[in-house]
Design an enzyme around this catalytic site. Structure first.
Site, mmCIF file in Angstrom:
data_model
loop_
_atom_site.group_PDB
_atom_site.id
_atom_site.type_symbol
_atom_site.label_atom_id
_atom_site.label_comp_id
_atom_site.label_asym_id
_atom_site.label_seq_id
_atom_site.Cartn_x
_atom_site.Cartn_y
_atom_site.Cartn_z
ATOM 1 N N ASP A 21 0.860 -1.178 0.000
ATOM 2 C CA ASP A 21 0.000 0.000 0.000
ATOM 3 C C ASP A 21 0.901 1.234 0.000
ATOM 4 O O ASP A 21 2.131 1.120 0.029
ATOM 5 C CB ASP A 21 -0.985 -0.026 1.167
ATOM 6 C CG ASP A 21 -0.294 0.050 2.515
ATOM 7 O OD1 ASP A 21 0.927 0.278 2.550
ATOM 8 O OD2 ASP A 21 -0.971 -0.121 3.541
ATOM 9 N N SER A 22 0.310 2.389 -0.034
ATOM 10 C CA SER A 22 1.109 3.605 -0.218
ATOM 11 C C SER A 22 1.488 4.268 1.100
ATOM 12 O O SER A 22 2.289 5.186 1.123
ATOM 13 C CB SER A 22 0.309 4.605 -1.039
ATOM 14 O OG SER A 22 -0.793 5.068 -0.262
ATOM 15 N N GLY A 52 -0.653 5.895 2.895
ATOM 16 C CA GLY A 52 -1.619 6.971 3.160
ATOM 17 C C GLY A 52 -2.655 6.585 4.191
ATOM 18 O O GLY A 52 -2.929 7.346 5.125
ATOM 19 N N ASP A 85 -7.831 -7.406 0.167
ATOM 20 C CA ASP A 85 -6.916 -7.638 1.291
ATOM 21 C C ASP A 85 -7.648 -7.228 2.545
ATOM 22 O O ASP A 85 -8.530 -6.357 2.521
ATOM 23 C CB ASP A 85 -5.650 -6.782 1.174
ATOM 24 C CG ASP A 85 -5.874 -5.373 1.710
ATOM 25 O OD1 ASP A 85 -6.494 -4.572 0.992
ATOM 26 O OD2 ASP A 85 -5.479 -5.085 2.859
ATOM 27 N N CYS A 101 -12.815 -28.966 6.796
ATOM 28 C CA CYS A 101 -11.638 -28.149 6.492
ATOM 29 C C CYS A 101 -10.370 -28.995 6.576
ATOM 30 O O CYS A 101 -10.240 -29.839 7.460
ATOM 31 C CB CYS A 101 -11.559 -26.974 7.470
ATOM 32 S SG CYS A 101 -10.120 -25.919 7.236
ATOM 33 N N CYS A 142 -7.206 -27.769 6.930
ATOM 34 C CA CYS A 142 -6.061 -27.055 7.519
ATOM 35 C C CYS A 142 -5.563 -27.809 8.755
ATOM 36 O O CYS A 142 -6.281 -28.628 9.324
ATOM 37 C CB CYS A 142 -6.456 -25.623 7.885
ATOM 38 S SG CYS A 142 -7.190 -25.470 9.521
ATOM 39 N N CYS A 202 -7.834 -27.816 11.918
ATOM 40 C CA CYS A 202 -9.026 -28.667 11.853
ATOM 41 C C CYS A 202 -8.679 -30.146 11.718
ATOM 42 O O CYS A 202 -9.427 -31.006 12.160
ATOM 43 C CB CYS A 202 -9.906 -28.233 10.684
ATOM 44 S SG CYS A 202 -10.610 -26.584 10.917
ATOM 45 N N HIS A 215 -5.868 -21.500 10.029
ATOM 46 C CA HIS A 215 -7.227 -21.886 9.638
ATOM 47 C C HIS A 215 -7.919 -20.763 8.866
ATOM 48 O O HIS A 215 -8.519 -20.996 7.806
ATOM 49 C CB HIS A 215 -8.093 -22.256 10.847
ATOM 50 C CG HIS A 215 -9.537 -22.345 10.474
ATOM 51 N ND1 HIS A 215 -10.075 -23.453 9.851
ATOM 52 C CD2 HIS A 215 -10.538 -21.425 10.542
ATOM 53 C CE1 HIS A 215 -11.350 -23.208 9.569
ATOM 54 N NE2 HIS A 215 -11.654 -21.989 9.975
#
Lengths: 375, 375
Positions: free
Chosen positions: A92-93, A95, A266, A304, A306, A309, A335
């Protein structure tokens, strides 16, 4: 090194599937970018971030310029090497963080002066400075330096703020060092006003960026208002460039965003919530600190794959959170990122199959069920 | 399920290489056991602990009985399943932590009453209670409940304390539920006095445990005094049983311990130091928070194969520690545990090759060099 480019692969309603080519590898869209604020996606090894399916991450210019410093990162080979993430990085900048984190801000036509939240040091950030810092960081995608218009804002205030950002966007584009496989995105502002958003899109497309972000949303306006703004802003953007909705969001924000033609997202939600004992699942948000999980041998989400889980019970995760163990943050962050990536994969596959509406309906049905009943 | 057993494979001077067979898998000795206090080796996934080469970990009865509670762990399938560590687990008896962490202790012939450090609740622990709790946790190796004699202690105080521990050891043995592949260790006490250590060894071997621990060391007496006590205590123990030096130690303590005939060690040093920005390397302790590392592109230890050394610069690790990032704890803990396991592997190989003295000399030479010079 390949050219920076975006190819639209399929469209289903307004939902889009595409592919970004960058100097650091390809990115299939729609995509969610985990946030790696200070050179680390908190509580995750980069190989674990990769294992969730993430192809691109976000770095925060504001944090990195203050610590460890952009020149230092450059001397150490750039952010990719520094943090061991060879894939694409969008920065990002600065700002937005200047507005939300720094103290004693003073904004003028040329830029903004603020006090570091770390040591109070006076720092100056301008369109040119932000662009150069992102270059030093070796950002695959550089963001234009803008003013995030506060919410709520009058038409007059939103117009004034947006037009400043458009003048800054032009200066950012001039300052941007063009390199094969690297890109720069302009940021649409204009508050909640259709005419101003339209004016901002026109200004930015006249400058011509490799991609366009929609800024100034997810700042307190609520989901219905955000969707209303997206409804007229996204279609106004050029179809052949990626569209990035900044700082969004919760799972249903992502589905609603993709539905409205957004390609990139994001948000700190999956990582921050993971550190606070909160898990996102197909059936909604689970607060694992709640005592109802204390004796529950079932996984967070049985469907799930992951590690949290696959290998642990809710009771164990509850115990870790109560005992303030680092592993709680590690497992819940993993997760949450896994779930987010799974959701993006699902949306992409649905778009490619021309079945996005069905996917979104099924997603909302499952979410509405709420968490599994206590034992 | 195999029988619990220990086989001495080689001896070189007093240093021993052996193999422990347990219900949860084998353990090659000499061995260092990472500490998993509250059902997690802090900041590590169990598969990462395993990847460092660890074969057995330690769990703390005191912490686990208070939170999440031994009955709860039992109901959830035992500690192995609860924390996803299928390998051997040794649990301490809780006695040491009662002395070091709990408030308002009251010791009597039958046991000890104390206030929980979590919520102040009054808790009672006896030899029988501790043994039952360790059984509920499904400890592969159960430790006898003892009183860790304070240091310094007069001969009279050390004798009184040790004899209480010996009466308790007998009660622990009676309370121990014998199962194939599970074992129970008695703990030698007696302060720094040779006659009392000898009396303690006699009392314990008369009871007959599957292994013997040396307790009451690493409590402030310093390395020379600890080694002096080991010099007469270790040889007094039966050669056909594993010997475990509790709560030890730094890398050079481990080498000195093995040199004196110790087979097993545990210590929070690698994990706790890892969370405090301290790394153990072949060339000594590195405080990565020190500003000399700020711009250093070199790894912590170029010869180390752990992720922290393989993928990151000292500058990055320094940044993570300064920024209080969880990844700092994750990487430095991983490095420290990797280094400890590497050291144990090196000692074992040297003993099997009959070259332990050379190994120890080389270890000390390298350690004495100190860290690499700043750039």
């Amino acid at each position: 090194m390949s050219a920076f480019g975006f190819r639209l692969e399929a469209q289903d309603g307004r939902a889009r599937a595409g592919r970004l080519e960058t100097a650091h590898g390809p990115v299939e869209t729609p995509v969610f970018m985990p946030v790696g604020t200070a050179g680390t996606v908190k509580a995750m090894l980069p190989e674990s971030v990769k294992a969730t399916g993430a192809s691109i991450i976000l770095g925060n210019t504001y944090h990195l310029m203050l610590r460890p410093g952009a020149e230092r990162v450059a001397a150490l080979g750039g952010l990719h090497r520094f943090m061991n993430w060879p894939g694409p990085i969008l920065t990002d900048s600065g700002g937005f963080q200047v507005m939300s984190l720094a103290g004693l801000r003073k904004l003028d036509e040329d830029g903004v002066t603020f006090a570091s939240h770390i040591d109070g040091a006076k720092v100056r950030l301008t369109p040119e400075g932000s662009t150069e810092i992102q270059d030093l960081l070796d950002a695959t995608i550089t963001m234009a330096f803008d003013e995030c218009t506060e919410y709520p804002a009058s038409h007059e205030a939103a117009a004034r703020s947006m037009r400043l950002s458009m003048r800054w966007a032009e200066r950012c584009r001039t300052a941007f060092r063009r390199r094969e496989g690297y890109g720069q995105f302009g940021i649409v502002q204009g508050g909640t006003f259709e005419d101003l958003r339209g004016e901002s899109v026109e200004a930015l497309t006249a400058i011509d960026f490799e991609g366009y972000a929609i800024g100034g949303l997810a700042v307190g306006e609520g989901q219905p208002e955000m969707f209303r703004v997206l409804d007229f802003t996204a279609p106004a953007l050029p179809a052949d460039r990626p569209r990035y909705l900044m700082g969004v969001g919760k799972p249903d924000d992502l589905v609603g965003g993709v539905e409205r033609g957004v390609d990139m997202f994001d948000c700190v939600a999956p990582t921050r919530s993971g550190r606070n004992g909160q898990a996102f699942t197909r059936r909604g948000t689970v607060n694992i600190r709640n005592s109802r999980h204390r004796d529950d041998p079932r996984p967070l989400d049985e469907a799930c794959g992951c590690p949290a889980c696959r290998d642990y019970s809710r009771a164990y995760l509850h115990h870790l959170v109560k005992a303030k163990e680092i592993l709680a943050a590690m497992l819940l962050t993993w997760h949450n990122l896994h779930y987010y990536q799974e959701l993006m994969r699902g949306m992409r596959a649905a778009i490619l199959a021309g079945a996005f509406a069905d996917f979104a309906a099924a997603f909302r049905r499952e979410l509405a069920q709420g968490d599994i009943a206590p034992l």
